[in-house]
Design a protein around this motif. Structure first.
Motif, PDB file in Angstrom:
ATOM      1  N   ARG A 127       0.825  -1.207   0.000  1.00 12.11           N
ATOM      2  CA  ARG A 127       0.000   0.000   0.000  1.00 12.11           C
ATOM      3  C   ARG A 127       0.859   1.257   0.000  1.00 12.11           C
ATOM      4  O   ARG A 127       0.575   2.226  -0.719  1.00 12.11           O
ATOM      5  CB  ARG A 127      -0.941  -0.004   1.212  1.00 12.11           C
ATOM      6  CG  ARG A 127      -2.115  -0.963   1.064  1.00 12.11           C
ATOM      7  CD  ARG A 127      -3.191  -0.630   2.082  1.00 12.11           C
ATOM      8  NE  ARG A 127      -2.690  -0.804   3.453  1.00 12.11           N
ATOM      9  CZ  ARG A 127      -2.770  -1.934   4.139  1.00 12.11           C
ATOM     10  NH1 ARG A 127      -3.327  -3.008   3.589  1.00 12.11           N
ATOM     11  NH2 ARG A 127      -2.314  -1.997   5.374  1.00 12.11           N
ATOM     12  N   ARG A 128       1.938   1.242   0.806  1.00 10.12           N
ATOM     13  CA  ARG A 128       2.828   2.407   0.811  1.00 10.12           C
ATOM     14  C   ARG A 128       3.472   2.609  -0.544  1.00 10.12           C
ATOM     15  O   ARG A 128       3.628   3.739  -1.008  1.00 10.12           O
ATOM     16  CB  ARG A 128       3.900   2.243   1.890  1.00 10.12           C
ATOM     17  CG  ARG A 128       3.406   2.495   3.305  1.00 10.12           C
ATOM     18  CD  ARG A 128       4.583   2.689   4.248  1.00 10.12           C
ATOM     19  NE  ARG A 128       5.409   1.474   4.309  1.00 10.12           N
ATOM     20  CZ  ARG A 128       5.223   0.498   5.177  1.00 10.12           C
ATOM     21  NH1 ARG A 128       4.233   0.563   6.053  1.00 10.12           N
ATOM     22  NH2 ARG A 128       6.027  -0.546   5.180  1.00 10.12           N
ATOM     23  N   GLY A 129       3.829   1.516  -1.183  1.00 11.29           N
ATOM     24  CA  GLY A 129       4.430   1.626  -2.520  1.00 11.29           C
ATOM     25  C   GLY A 129       3.463   2.225  -3.528  1.00 11.29           C
ATOM     26  O   GLY A 129       3.852   3.052  -4.359  1.00 11.29           O
ATOM     27  N   ARG A 130       2.195   1.804  -3.451  1.00  9.78           N
ATOM     28  CA  ARG A 130       1.195   2.366  -4.366  1.00  9.78           C
ATOM     29  C   ARG A 130       1.014   3.858  -4.118  1.00  9.78           C
ATOM     30  O   ARG A 130       0.927   4.656  -5.059  1.00  9.78           O
ATOM     31  CB  ARG A 130      -0.130   1.628  -4.212  1.00  9.78           C
ATOM     32  CG  ARG A 130      -0.153   0.241  -4.841  1.00  9.78           C
ATOM     33  CD  ARG A 130      -1.571  -0.236  -5.069  1.00  9.78           C
ATOM     34  NE  ARG A 130      -2.301  -0.350  -3.800  1.00  9.78           N
ATOM     35  CZ  ARG A 130      -2.381  -1.461  -3.085  1.00  9.78           C
ATOM     36  NH1 ARG A 130      -1.767  -2.561  -3.493  1.00  9.78           N
ATOM     37  NH2 ARG A 130      -3.079  -1.495  -1.956  1.00  9.78           N
ATOM     38  N   TRP A 131       0.945   4.260  -2.845  1.00 12.75           N
ATOM     39  CA  TRP A 131       0.758   5.677  -2.531  1.00 12.75           C
ATOM     40  C   TRP A 131       1.957   6.509  -2.962  1.00 12.75           C
ATOM     41  O   TRP A 131       1.808   7.640  -3.438  1.00 12.75           O
ATOM     42  CB  TRP A 131       0.510   5.865  -1.036  1.00 12.75           C
ATOM     43  CG  TRP A 131      -0.895   5.543  -0.631  1.00 12.75           C
ATOM     44  CD1 TRP A 131      -1.327   4.505   0.128  1.00 12.75           C
ATOM     45  CD2 TRP A 131      -2.061   6.276  -0.990  1.00 12.75           C
ATOM     46  NE1 TRP A 131      -2.684   4.517   0.274  1.00 12.75           N
ATOM     47  CE2 TRP A 131      -3.183   5.607  -0.406  1.00 12.75           C
ATOM     48  CE3 TRP A 131      -2.291   7.406  -1.756  1.00 12.75           C
ATOM     49  CZ2 TRP A 131      -4.481   6.045  -0.567  1.00 12.75           C
ATOM     50  CZ3 TRP A 131      -3.587   7.854  -1.909  1.00 12.75           C
ATOM     51  CH2 TRP A 131      -4.674   7.186  -1.323  1.00 12.75           C
ATOM     52  N   VAL A 132       3.154   5.950  -2.827  1.00 15.56           N
ATOM     53  CA  VAL A 132       4.355   6.671  -3.286  1.00 15.56           C
ATOM     54  C   VAL A 132       4.323   6.851  -4.795  1.00 15.56           C
ATOM     55  O   VAL A 132       4.637   7.928  -5.328  1.00 15.56           O
ATOM     56  CB  VAL A 132       5.634   5.919  -2.845  1.00 15.56           C
ATOM     57  CG1 VAL A 132       6.863   6.516  -3.531  1.00 15.56           C
ATOM     58  CG2 VAL A 132       5.791   5.996  -1.336  1.00 15.56           C
ATOM     59  N   THR A 133       3.904   5.798  -5.519  1.00 15.51           N
ATOM     60  CA  THR A 133       3.808   5.899  -6.977  1.00 15.51           C
ATOM     61  C   THR A 133       2.781   6.939  -7.391  1.00 15.51           C
ATOM     62  O   THR A 133       3.026   7.774  -8.275  1.00 15.51           O
ATOM     63  CB  THR A 133       3.429   4.528  -7.571  1.00 15.51           C
ATOM     64  OG1 THR A 133       4.404   3.558  -7.189  1.00 15.51           O
ATOM     65  CG2 THR A 133       3.365   4.616  -9.098  1.00 15.51           C
ATOM     66  N   ILE A 134       1.605   6.930  -6.743  1.00 10.24           N
ATOM     67  CA  ILE A 134       0.564   7.923  -7.050  1.00 10.24           C
ATOM     68  C   ILE A 134       1.070   9.332  -6.772  1.00 10.24           C
ATOM     69  O   ILE A 134       0.866  10.257  -7.562  1.00 10.24           O
ATOM     70  CB  ILE A 134      -0.702   7.621  -6.231  1.00 10.24           C
ATOM     71  CG1 ILE A 134      -1.338   6.309  -6.697  1.00 10.24           C
ATOM     72  CG2 ILE A 134      -1.714   8.759  -6.346  1.00 10.24           C
ATOM     73  CD1 ILE A 134      -2.478   5.830  -5.816  1.00 10.24           C
ATOM     74  N   ALA A 135       1.768   9.497  -5.637  1.00  7.43           N
ATOM     75  CA  ALA A 135       2.276  10.825  -5.277  1.00  7.43           C
ATOM     76  C   ALA A 135       3.298  11.320  -6.291  1.00  7.43           C
ATOM     77  O   ALA A 135       3.305  12.507  -6.659  1.00  7.43           O
ATOM     78  CB  ALA A 135       2.892  10.780  -3.882  1.00  7.43           C
ATOM     79  N   LEU A 136       4.155  10.443  -6.766  1.00  7.71           N
ATOM     80  CA  LEU A 136       5.161  10.853  -7.749  1.00  7.71           C
ATOM     81  C   LEU A 136       4.524  11.277  -9.069  1.00  7.71           C
ATOM     82  O   LEU A 136       4.992  12.213  -9.720  1.00  7.71           O
ATOM     83  CB  LEU A 136       6.157   9.711  -7.980  1.00  7.71           C
ATOM     84  CG  LEU A 136       7.106   9.410  -6.818  1.00  7.71           C
ATOM     85  CD1 LEU A 136       7.963   8.200  -7.127  1.00  7.71           C
ATOM     86  CD2 LEU A 136       7.981  10.622  -6.519  1.00  7.71           C
ATOM     87  N   PHE A 137       3.459  10.588  -9.467  1.00  5.15           N
ATOM     88  CA  PHE A 137       2.783  10.966 -10.696  1.00  5.15           C
ATOM     89  C   PHE A 137       2.017  12.279 -10.531  1.00  5.15           C
ATOM     90  O   PHE A 137       1.915  13.074 -11.472  1.00  5.15           O
ATOM     91  CB  PHE A 137       1.827   9.853 -11.141  1.00  5.15           C
ATOM     92  CG  PHE A 137       2.496   8.770 -11.935  1.00  5.15           C
ATOM     93  CD1 PHE A 137       2.869   8.991 -13.256  1.00  5.15           C
ATOM     94  CD2 PHE A 137       2.750   7.527 -11.377  1.00  5.15           C
ATOM     95  CE1 PHE A 137       3.489   7.999 -13.987  1.00  5.15           C
ATOM     96  CE2 PHE A 137       3.368   6.528 -12.102  1.00  5.15           C
ATOM     97  CZ  PHE A 137       3.746   6.763 -13.422  1.00  5.15           C
TER      98      PHE A 137
END
Length: 319
Positions: free
Chosen positions: A22-32
């Motif tokens: 979940r943290r990885g998904r949120w980091v990816t969303i934040a970067l985009f």
């Protein structure tokens, strides 16, 4: 557990924890989202904050941040101004004309071009082409066409013994501006209505025709109600654009003659950049923003409520 096979032996690796995924998904969303968010903050939020801040100061725009705090004096001055009252009158007149004349005209053209007419693709391109032109080009073009002395419009009217001052007469400047606005934007609304009409199943129209309904009754009782969401979006866009109308008027008339074609955006430009009263101009911009925001909230709450609820329901059904 994840199994990694190498040779005859198998090495088992622990699978990522759900929290880590979940943290990885949120980091990816934040970067985009970060680049768009930074641009939004710099180009939208920051100017709004600066305008609201400077609207309570007397400031000429030079010498760093404003320091001469005057509270709500700029707003009091604005609301008691005769020019502001004229601007509001022009806004109401243009909004009413757009809703009563421009949008029905666009709808009528869209219904005609939805029929099997020879060359309808060419007509659609021709009618939509003015919307592609920039406001500056349109303003320069019509300033030449509507010139009182040597303009094309007066040359054509002179054949019938008629002439008009067009943009130079306070009595005709607003109808002339609305004529230019209609020429510029009716093609955009026409395409919206065409798209909405093509989403209506033809079976409904054919069933009405089989039942003996005339073309007018079919349009009034079937096509028009089903075009309701499209019409409401069209009205919303038209009103928001009219509140912020600036380009065409600035090029065509500059707000004249004698403030007879001025809008709030033109008044803001005049006081902010010509007279160097940036604090007062910021107050005008804040009023424009509040008008747009209040209209958008009320319109979505009471007019587009069913459309938004339908969209939300549909999205929930697909999740």
């Amino acid at each position: 557990m994840t199994t990694l096979t190498k040779g005859p032996e198998a090495l088992k690796l622990p699978a990522p924890a759900p929290a880590a995924r979940r943290r990885g998904r949120w980091v990816t969303i934040a970067l985009f989202l970060l680049p768009a968010l930074v641009l939004f903050l710099l180009l939208v939020v920051a100017p709004m904050v600066v305008a609201i801040y400077s609207s309570v100061f007397r400031w000429n725009g030079f010498g760093g941040l404003p320091t001469n705090f005057i509270g709500t004096d700029n707003f009091t001055r604005l609301f008691s101004s005769d020019i502001f009252a004229k601007d509001m009158g022009h806004l109401i007149a243009l909004v009413l004309l757009s809703i009563v004349v421009q949008l029905p005209f666009s709808l009528a053209i869209a219904m005609l071009l939805n029929q099997r007419v020879r060359g309808r693709a060419l007509y659609r391109v021709v009618f939509f082409a003015p919307y592609v032109l920039s406001e500056v080009i349109t303003g320069v073009l019509f300033s030449l066409i509507l010139a009182p002395d040597a303009g094309m419009a007066n040359r054509l009217l002179s054949v019938f013994g008629l002439e008009s001052e067009w943009l130079a007469d306070p009595a005709t400047v607003m109808p002339s501006l609305f004529l230019v606005m209609t020429w510029k934007y009716f093609g955009f609304h026409m395409m919206i209505y065409l798209a909405g009409r093509q989403n209506i199943p033809n079976e409904l129209i054919e069933a009405a025709q089989i039942d003996g309904a005339t073309a007018w009754r079919t349009f009034w009782h079937i096509t028009l109600p089903l075009l309701g969401p499209t019409i409401r979006i069209s009205v919303f866009l038209s009103v928001i654009y009219t509140i912020q109308l600036f380009d065409l008027i600035w090029i065509l008339t500059g707000g004249g003659p004698s403030h007879s074609s001025e809008t709030m955006a033109v008044t803001m430009m005049d006081w902010g950049f010509k007279r160097s009263q940036v604090g007062y101009a910021s107050a005008i911009s804040v009023v424009m923003f509040v008008l747009s925001l209040v209209f958008a909230l009320i319109y979505q709450r009471f007019v587009m409520r069913r459309d938004l609820e339908g969209a939300t329901t549909s999205m929930g059904a697909h999740q």
